[in-house]
Design a protein around this motif. Structure first.
Motif, PDB file in Angstrom:
ATOM      1  N   ASN A  42       0.122  -8.308  11.275  1.00 43.44           N
ATOM      2  CA  ASN A  42      -0.334  -9.700  11.240  1.00 43.44           C
ATOM      3  C   ASN A  42      -0.774 -10.149   9.845  1.00 43.44           C
ATOM      4  N   LYS A  43      -1.038  -9.193   8.968  1.00 38.49           N
ATOM      5  CA  LYS A  43      -1.497  -9.526   7.609  1.00 38.49           C
ATOM      6  C   LYS A  43      -0.423  -9.290   6.533  1.00 38.49           C
ATOM      7  N   MET A  44       0.799  -9.036   6.970  1.00 36.68           N
ATOM      8  CA  MET A  44       1.861  -8.756   6.000  1.00 36.68           C
ATOM      9  C   MET A  44       2.143  -9.947   5.087  1.00 36.68           C
ATOM     10  N   TYR A  45       1.733 -11.140   5.505  1.00 34.97           N
ATOM     11  CA  TYR A  45       1.944 -12.317   4.655  1.00 34.97           C
ATOM     12  C   TYR A  45       1.130 -12.231   3.358  1.00 34.97           C
ATOM     13  N   LEU A  46       0.149 -11.317   3.306  1.00 28.59           N
ATOM     14  CA  LEU A  46      -0.643 -11.121   2.098  1.00 28.59           C
ATOM     15  C   LEU A  46       0.131 -10.337   1.030  1.00 28.59           C
ATOM     16  N   GLN A  47       1.328  -9.899   1.389  1.00 23.70           N
ATOM     17  CA  GLN A  47       2.255  -9.238   0.458  1.00 23.70           C
ATOM     18  C   GLN A  47       1.644  -8.023  -0.238  1.00 23.70           C
ATOM     19  N   PRO A  48       1.411  -6.957   0.513  1.00 25.16           N
ATOM     20  CA  PRO A  48       0.867  -5.737  -0.097  1.00 25.16           C
ATOM     21  C   PRO A  48       1.873  -5.112  -1.061  1.00 25.16           C
ATOM     22  N   ASP A  49       1.355  -4.436  -2.086  1.00 22.68           N
ATOM     23  CA  ASP A  49       2.212  -3.726  -3.032  1.00 22.68           C
ATOM     24  C   ASP A  49       2.542  -2.320  -2.545  1.00 22.68           C
ATOM     25  N   LEU A  50       1.707  -1.788  -1.624  1.00 22.46           N
ATOM     26  CA  LEU A  50       1.903  -0.443  -1.092  1.00 22.46           C
ATOM     27  C   LEU A  50       1.140  -0.326   0.230  1.00 22.46           C
ATOM     28  N   ILE A  51       1.677   0.466   1.158  1.00 14.98           N
ATOM     29  CA  ILE A  51       1.024   0.651   2.462  1.00 14.98           C
ATOM     30  C   ILE A  51       0.963   2.127   2.786  1.00 14.98           C
ATOM     31  N   THR A  52      -0.206   2.604   3.229  1.00 13.66           N
ATOM     32  CA  THR A  52      -0.308   3.958   3.785  1.00 13.66           C
ATOM     33  C   THR A  52      -0.545   3.821   5.279  1.00 13.66           C
ATOM     34  N   ILE A  53       0.159   4.629   6.067  1.00 16.97           N
ATOM     35  CA  ILE A  53       0.003   4.523   7.521  1.00 16.97           C
ATOM     36  C   ILE A  53      -0.211   5.901   8.140  1.00 16.97           C
ATOM     37  N   ASP A  54      -1.074   5.942   9.148  1.00 17.47           N
ATOM     38  CA  ASP A  54      -1.248   7.150   9.948  1.00 17.47           C
ATOM     39  C   ASP A  54      -0.048   7.235  10.893  1.00 17.47           C
ATOM     40  N   PHE A  55       0.454   8.449  11.119  1.00 16.53           N
ATOM     41  CA  PHE A  55       1.640   8.576  11.973  1.00 16.53           C
ATOM     42  C   PHE A  55       1.323   8.279  13.434  1.00 16.53           C
ATOM     43  N   SER A  56       0.134   8.695  13.865  1.00 13.83           N
ATOM     44  CA  SER A  56      -0.223   8.514  15.283  1.00 13.83           C
ATOM     45  C   SER A  56      -1.292   7.438  15.410  1.00 13.83           C
ATOM     46  N   LEU A  57      -0.859   6.217  15.713  1.00 10.87           N
ATOM     47  CA  LEU A  57      -1.775   5.094  15.895  1.00 10.87           C
ATOM     48  C   LEU A  57      -1.869   4.760  17.374  1.00 10.87           C
ATOM     49  N   PRO A  58      -2.970   4.149  17.791  1.00 11.43           N
ATOM     50  CA  PRO A  58      -3.153   3.898  19.228  1.00 11.43           C
ATOM     51  C   PRO A  58      -2.115   2.951  19.830  1.00 11.43           C
ATOM     52  N   ASP A  59      -1.605   2.012  19.062  1.00 10.98           N
ATOM     53  CA  ASP A  59      -0.685   1.032  19.623  1.00 10.98           C
ATOM     54  C   ASP A  59       0.769   1.200  19.175  1.00 10.98           C
ATOM     55  N   MET A  60       1.038   2.129  18.282  1.00  9.75           N
ATOM     56  CA  MET A  60       2.411   2.283  17.801  1.00  9.75           C
ATOM     57  C   MET A  60       2.524   3.557  16.970  1.00  9.75           C
ATOM     58  N   MET A  61       3.624   4.290  17.149  1.00  4.80           N
ATOM     59  CA  MET A  61       3.868   5.478  16.341  1.00  4.80           C
ATOM     60  C   MET A  61       4.297   5.054  14.932  1.00  4.80           C
ATOM     61  N   GLY A  62       4.080   5.971  13.970  1.00  8.44           N
ATOM     62  CA  GLY A  62       4.325   5.645  12.566  1.00  8.44           C
ATOM     63  C   GLY A  62       5.760   5.252  12.266  1.00  8.44           C
ATOM     64  N   ASP A  63       6.746   5.899  12.910  1.00 15.31           N
ATOM     65  CA  ASP A  63       8.138   5.570  12.622  1.00 15.31           C
ATOM     66  C   ASP A  63       8.481   4.153  13.077  1.00 15.31           C
ATOM     67  N   LYS A  64       7.900   3.760  14.214  1.00 15.73           N
ATOM     68  CA  LYS A  64       8.133   2.391  14.711  1.00 15.73           C
ATOM     69  C   LYS A  64       7.460   1.362  13.809  1.00 15.73           C
ATOM     70  N   LEU A  65       6.239   1.673  13.375  1.00 16.49           N
ATOM     71  CA  LEU A  65       5.534   0.763  12.472  1.00 16.49           C
ATOM     72  C   LEU A  65       6.307   0.620  11.158  1.00 16.49           C
ATOM     73  N   TYR A  66       6.822   1.745  10.685  1.00 13.30           N
ATOM     74  CA  TYR A  66       7.596   1.689   9.439  1.00 13.30           C
ATOM     75  C   TYR A  66       8.800   0.751   9.588  1.00 13.30           C
TER      76      TYR A  66
END
Length: 448
Positions: A42-66
């Motif tokens: 929902n905040k991607m409109y802020l145009q991040p320069d880099l993102i770190t993500i945990d692979f196991s998130l409560p609402d989505m797995m890391g590969d899907k989020l990627y």
């Protein structure tokens, strides 16, 4: 300078805060933390320069989020941080395009710090390359490369514009020094191939016995001295443009081989068997009349039609009117800038002298004349006395023939009448004689 915008997606609040604190030690970083994949998206409109993500998130797995992140922003680098040490998971993520994969342990903070530095440096390099490419495209804009305002030049601009819109072969003709390679570069860098290689080859400068290996490349051991494989000019130009200057200097044997390369769109290195597919744009140039060379059997007719494509004929400087003075001013300014001389003035008597000359060496000769005048002049002022013509070639060849003064006079007036399309007034003004003199000579049959 804008802060480097980093998103951290980590559902473990304590661990996320540790990462955020550690990264925020660099004052150039702006770090925003999220605990769910949805909040991040929902905040991607802020145009991040880099993102770190945990692979196991409560609402989505890391590969899907990627994948979701990629749909929104295909360029932003993503680092996956996971407690899983499963090699298969890591390999699959990296194959998908993840920039880095880190396993959660005591060293993660430092590894992440170093990974961010590497990614940021790579991004900076890419931006510099893109900026240089953009500047290169501007550098070769038509108006900046071909200087002048004559109708003849404007027509050339129109044809060049058409050449940039397709991959049609282009053949550039014109006298030596008219700027054929400059035109070729301008077409390339303003076309869709502008970010790919521009490979110039001067056919007159390469010995005929080396031409084949230079153009087509060679395999190791193909001949004495071939210690390693070498790509040829055609191969180097894949994706871009190969510019074959002075194409008329090729011998008939090599003409045949180049014809085959252009027909098959593939090349085989000398001493090899591998067929290398070519995706290239061809631009050729010559100061000779290729059609006449075909008639003389010096140039293959089939190759002539293969390379002709869109013809561009560059006018000699003597046919570009006041463009000569515009170019003289440009060369004087450029010389002054390079040598820190301040403004160089060109007096009216110098301009008049420049206008009366024919420039058999064209633009290249004019530049040499202005450079020398800028060195020889006093007080940064170029006068007629500072203008020196050292041409070794003359178009007005009638001057060196043994004739009477009357015959030379007739030849000179005939020359300029032809140049001015029989315009008596223009010819009289150019030669500083009365128009009545020309009319009288016509009546006496002394002029053509």
């Amino acid at each position: 300078m804008d802060a480097y915008n980093i998103f951290i997606v980590e559902d473990d609040t304590w661990y996320g805060e540790i990462l955020q604190y550690h990264i925020s030690l660099n004052p150039d970083y702006k770090v925003t933390r999220f605990e769910t994949a949805k909040d991040c998206l929902n905040k991607m409109y802020l145009q991040p320069d880099l993102i770190t993500i945990d692979f196991s998130l409560p609402d989505m797995m890391g590969d899907k989020l990627y994948q979701k992140i990629r749909e929104i922003n295909s360029q932003v680098p993503v680092i996956v941080i996971s407690s899983q040490e499963n090699i298969t998971v890591a390999v699959n993520l990296l194959k998908m395009g993840v920039t880095d994969y880190l396993v959660k342990d005591e060293a993660t903070k430092d590894l992440l710090w170093n990974s961010i530095i590497r990614i940021k440096e790579n991004q900076s390099l890419k931006k510099e390359v893109e900026q240089l490419r953009e500047e290169l495209g501007q550098k070769f804009s038509f108006e900046k490369t071909l200087i002048g305002q004559s109708d003849a030049l404007k027509k050339i601009f129109g044809v060049m514009e058409k050449a940039t819109k397709t991959n049609i072969n282009v053949s550039i003709s014109g006298e030596t020094g008219t700027g054929k390679e400059v035109v070729a570069k301008a077409i390339h860098y303003n076309s869709e191939r502008g970010k790919k290689p521009f490979v110039p080859v001067n056919m007159a400068a390469i010995p005929s016995e080396l031409m084949e290996s230079e153009l087509f490349g060679y395999e190791k051991g193909a001949f004495t001295g071939a210690a390693a494989r070498k790509a040829g000019k055609f191969e180097e130009a894949i994706g871009g443009t190969i510019f074959l200057d002075e194409i008329a200097e090729l011998n008939l044997n090599l003409q045949s081989k180049i014809l085959r390369v252009l027909q098959e769109r593939e090349v085989v290195r000398v001493g090899g068997n591998e067929k290398i597919k070519l995706d290239i744009r061809l631009i050729v140039a010559t100061h000779k009349n290729l059609a006449e060379e075909v008639k003389k059997s010096n140039f293959r007719e089939d190759l002539y039609y293969r390379i002709m494509g869109l013809p561009i004929e560059l006018p000699p400087l003597r046919d570009r009117g006041s463009d000569m003075l515009i170019l003289a001013r440009h060369f004087a300014d450029d010389f002054a800038k390079q040598n820190k001389l301040g403004t160089i003035i060109i007096t009216q008597d110098a301009k008049d002298k420049l206008l009366r000359y024919q420039y058999p060496g064209n633009i290249r000769e004019l530049k040499a004349i202005i450079d020398l005048a800028a060195v020889m002049c006093d007080d940064n002022t170029i006068t007629a006395d500072d203008i020196t013509f050292n041409s070794i070639k003359r178009d007005d060849s009638f001057i060196i023939e043994q004739k009477t003064l009357k015959q030379h006079t007739c030849d000179i007036i005939n020359y300029y009448l032809k140049k001015n399309n029989k315009d008596v007034i223009a010819t009289a003004n150019m030669l500083d004689i009365r128009k009545s003199t020309i009319y009288k000579m016509m009546q006496l049959g002394e002029l053509e």
